[in-house]
Scaffold this motif. Structure first.
Motif, PDB file in Angstrom:
ATOM      1  N   LEU A 173     -18.779  -4.282   4.302  1.00  0.00           N
ATOM      2  CA  LEU A 173     -18.526  -3.671   2.993  1.00  0.00           C
ATOM      3  C   LEU A 173     -17.025  -3.397   2.885  1.00  0.00           C
ATOM      4  N   MET A 179     -12.753  -1.258   7.601  1.00  0.00           N
ATOM      5  CA  MET A 179     -14.006  -0.858   6.971  1.00  0.00           C
ATOM      6  C   MET A 179     -14.470   0.466   7.567  1.00  0.00           C
ATOM      7  N   ARG A 183     -17.438   0.790   8.448  1.00  0.00           N
ATOM      8  CA  ARG A 183     -18.672   0.337   9.101  1.00  0.00           C
ATOM      9  C   ARG A 183     -18.336  -0.592  10.269  1.00  0.00           C
ATOM     10  N   VAL A 184     -19.272  -0.710  11.163  1.00  0.00           N
ATOM     11  CA  VAL A 184     -19.165  -1.698  12.236  1.00  0.00           C
ATOM     12  C   VAL A 184     -20.241  -2.753  12.003  1.00  0.00           C
ATOM     13  N   LEU A 226     -21.870 -12.194   6.180  1.00  0.00           N
ATOM     14  CA  LEU A 226     -21.179 -13.449   6.449  1.00  0.00           C
ATOM     15  C   LEU A 226     -22.102 -14.305   7.303  1.00  0.00           C
ATOM     16  N   ARG A 282     -22.743  -5.921  12.515  1.00  0.00           N
ATOM     17  CA  ARG A 282     -23.530  -6.409  13.660  1.00  0.00           C
ATOM     18  C   ARG A 282     -23.639  -7.931  13.567  1.00  0.00           C
ATOM     19  N   ASP A 334     -14.659  -8.287  12.036  1.00  0.00           N
ATOM     20  CA  ASP A 334     -14.127  -7.030  11.502  1.00  0.00           C
ATOM     21  C   ASP A 334     -13.249  -7.362  10.285  1.00  0.00           C
ATOM     22  N   GLU A 370     -23.926  -8.745   9.669  1.00  0.00           N
ATOM     23  CA  GLU A 370     -24.509  -7.820   8.691  1.00  0.00           C
ATOM     24  C   GLU A 370     -23.687  -6.534   8.640  1.00  0.00           C
ATOM     25  N   GLY A 371     -23.826  -5.844   7.523  1.00  0.00           N
ATOM     26  CA  GLY A 371     -23.220  -4.516   7.420  1.00  0.00           C
ATOM     27  C   GLY A 371     -21.780  -4.522   6.951  1.00  0.00           C
ATOM     28  N   ARG A 378     -19.352 -18.580   5.086  1.00  0.00           N
ATOM     29  CA  ARG A 378     -19.570 -18.260   3.674  1.00  0.00           C
ATOM     30  C   ARG A 378     -20.125 -16.850   3.598  1.00  0.00           C
ATOM     31  N   SER A 379     -19.979 -16.272   2.431  1.00  0.00           N
ATOM     32  CA  SER A 379     -20.483 -14.912   2.243  1.00  0.00           C
ATOM     33  C   SER A 379     -21.751 -14.941   1.418  1.00  0.00           C
ATOM     34  N   GLU A 387     -19.421  -3.423  -2.276  1.00  0.00           N
ATOM     35  CA  GLU A 387     -20.866  -3.640  -2.175  1.00  0.00           C
ATOM     36  C   GLU A 387     -21.144  -4.321  -0.837  1.00  0.00           C
TER      37      GLU A 387
END
Lengths: 126, 394
Positions: free
Chosen positions: A97, A77, A79-80, A51, A82, A67, A94-95, A37-38, A47
């Motif tokens: 977007l 994305m 971003r990578v 997950l 974590r 990813d 985390e992270g 779930r998010s 934003e």
């Protein structure tokens, strides 16, 4: 409505859900089921979000990577994320977007003993 | 009917599989025949534009006293080596907070001056995103030898010696340090400038009035957009401009490569280099001068230098776009008509050294469609700015 149709078709390969906001995805060889779930739900456009997911069957030595990519754009994305274990044994990514509207492929790669399987699902952002 | 049946069939077969889909609130009936329900949903996603997001790394971002100090600094030419350059020299309020040039003829810069309208909504600053906050951005030109050419020690000395500046500073940040330490007060000046720039908002355009009318089914408000601009809005939606120019500020705030030929300096790494610069900036959001380093870290730590980052530049807002030409990162296009012509034909597009946006294809717009798209872009202009913000503090 086009987005809804795309999401329906993309999810046709072996997924389901249980409680509200949760999605279950089978890995490509069927070894694992990922229940995720998010936070927040639904996934917001452009934003940050997280997950939270469980992998079944679980094992202490599972290595998990998350990813997301846009197949039509050939990029992902910026971003990578974590991935870490939470105290209750679930995973947290985390992270995240998703910065553009359109179809994203969300992938969760689960590795154990040198073998990797992928659980994949689609997210359609309006 | 056919579409509804199609959806119902799949929805029944795959119950539970759609739980991640964005459902959102029920779509209001537009009451306007020319827009489909899907288009109405898209239109409403672009308006209203709420207040700027908080900047937790700047504790004074919303303090009026800080904005006043920032406005004083912004227009003050003494904050430069020769005493001839202020922030407003390039970010001229009369020119959309740009300089009206493709590339500056006064300063040897290789980037078009970005507008400051709605800068507080940015996630990253500069075309390559090498600053992660408005206040860290504001500091860089002050010390850039090709711009203000100033030094932080001189900036602090100037504030300390000027009773008006010093009074404004101390009202916000407390006593001005008397010692040699310059970093902290220098960072504070950046935060004050950011607080001023945070008030430069473009939120109330003809398009926003139109969107209110669509939402409220109010034909009078919907009439705020001309027939030509409405046609242009349809083109904007059909052409998927909103893939990058999405959301209420008409930008994703991220980075893309359109394959536009450089005017000066050749292809540049842009975002590929900007990420490292943002992370190395001593005034970034996770550094010693941040008011909440954890928030800054959450932004910077996940940043990835991807192969496709090479050559990417930031998507600008389209709000007030009619005021902010020339356009693109080196001002390659003088007018909105030229911008639309590029997207229509892709003439002059070069092979990217990095990752060109794969979905870009010539729109092949008819002349009336191109003109309509320009009319729509012009409808994003907000004329309600507080005139007191467009000039030095009196």
């Amino acid at each position: 409505m086009r987005g809804a149709c795309a999401a329906v078709l993309a999810l046709a390969a072996g997924c389901g859900g249980s409680e509200a906001g949760e999605r279950r995805i089978a890995s490509n060889l069927g070894t694992y089921t990922v229940s995720l779930r998010s936070i927040p739900h639904p996934i917001p456009a452009n934003e940050p979000f997280e997950l939270v997911f469980r992998v079944a069957p679980d094992a202490p030595d599972l290595a998990v990577e998350v990813d997301a990519r846009m197949p039509q754009h050939f990029h992902g994305m910026n971003r990578v994320p974590r991935v870490s274990r939470r105290p209750d044994g679930s995973f947290r990514a985390e992270g995240m977007l998703l910065h553009m509207s359109g179809r994203w492929e969300l992938t969760i790669d689960i590795s154990q003993g040198g073998r990797t399987e992928r659980a994949q699902t689609d997210v359609e952002l309006p | 009917m056919k579409r509804a049946l199609f959806v119902a069939l799949f929805a029944g077969a795959l119950a539970g599989a759609l739980l991640f889909m964005r459902t959102g609130p029920a779509r209001p009936a537009s009451g306007f025949e020319e827009f489909t329900a899907e288009e109405v949903e898209a239109i409403l996603s672009h308006s209203p534009l709420g207040p700027p997001p908080p900047d937790p790394t700047n504790a004074v971002a919303d303090q009026p006293g800080a904005a006043r100090l920032g406005q004083m600094v912004f227009f003050d030419k003494r904050f430069s080596r020769e005493g001839t350059v202020s922030c407003a020299t390039c970010h001229d309020p009369a020119k959309g907070f740009g300089d009206g040039e493709a590339l500056s003829t006064r300063f040897p810069l290789d980037r078009n001056v970005p507008t400051l309208w709605n800068t507080a909504y940015n996630r990253w600053w500069f075309w390559d995103g090498r600053a992660d906050s408005a206040w860290s951005q504001a500091l860089q030109p002050l010390e850039n030898p090709r711009e203000h050419g100033f030094r932080r020690e001189h900036a602090v000395r100037l504030v300390r010696a000027d009773a008006r500046l010093r009074g404004a500073y101390e009202a916000v940040f407390g006593p001005m340090p008397e010692g040699p330490e310059a970093d902290r007060p220098f960072a504070n000046l950046g935060k004050a400038v950011a607080a001023y720039e945070r008030k430069l908002l473009s939120r109330r355009s003809a398009f926003d009035v139109f969107a209110e009318g669509v939402r409220a089914r109010d034909p009078a408000k919907a009439g705020a957009l001309s027939a030509e601009a409405r046609q242009g809005l349809k083109v904007f939606l059909r052409a998927q401009c909103r893939s990058c120019h999405g959301g209420p500020n008409f930008t994703d705030g991220e980075f893309h490569d359109l394959g536009i030929a450089p005017l000066r300096g050749g292809p540049a790494p842009s975002r590929h280099a900007g990420i490292a610069l943002a992370k190395a900036d001593p005034f970034n959001g996770k550094g010693a001068f941040s008011d909440r380093p954890g928030a800054g870290a959450a932004k910077l730590d996940f940043l990835a230098v991807r192969p496709e980052s090479w050559g990417q530049v930031k998507t600008p807002t389209l709000r007030n776009v009619a005021k902010t030409g020339p356009y693109m990162h080196q001002g390659q296009f003088a007018t909105l008509r030229a911008v639309v012509r590029f997207y229509s034909t892709m003439d002059g597009r070069i092979a990217s050294a990095g990752h060109a946006e794969a979905i870009l294809a010539p729109l092949r717009l008819a002349p009336t469609e191109a003109a309509a798209l320009v009319a729509f872009l012009e409808s994003l202009t907000d004329e309600s700015a507080d005139a007191g913000l467009l000039k030095p503090v009196e």
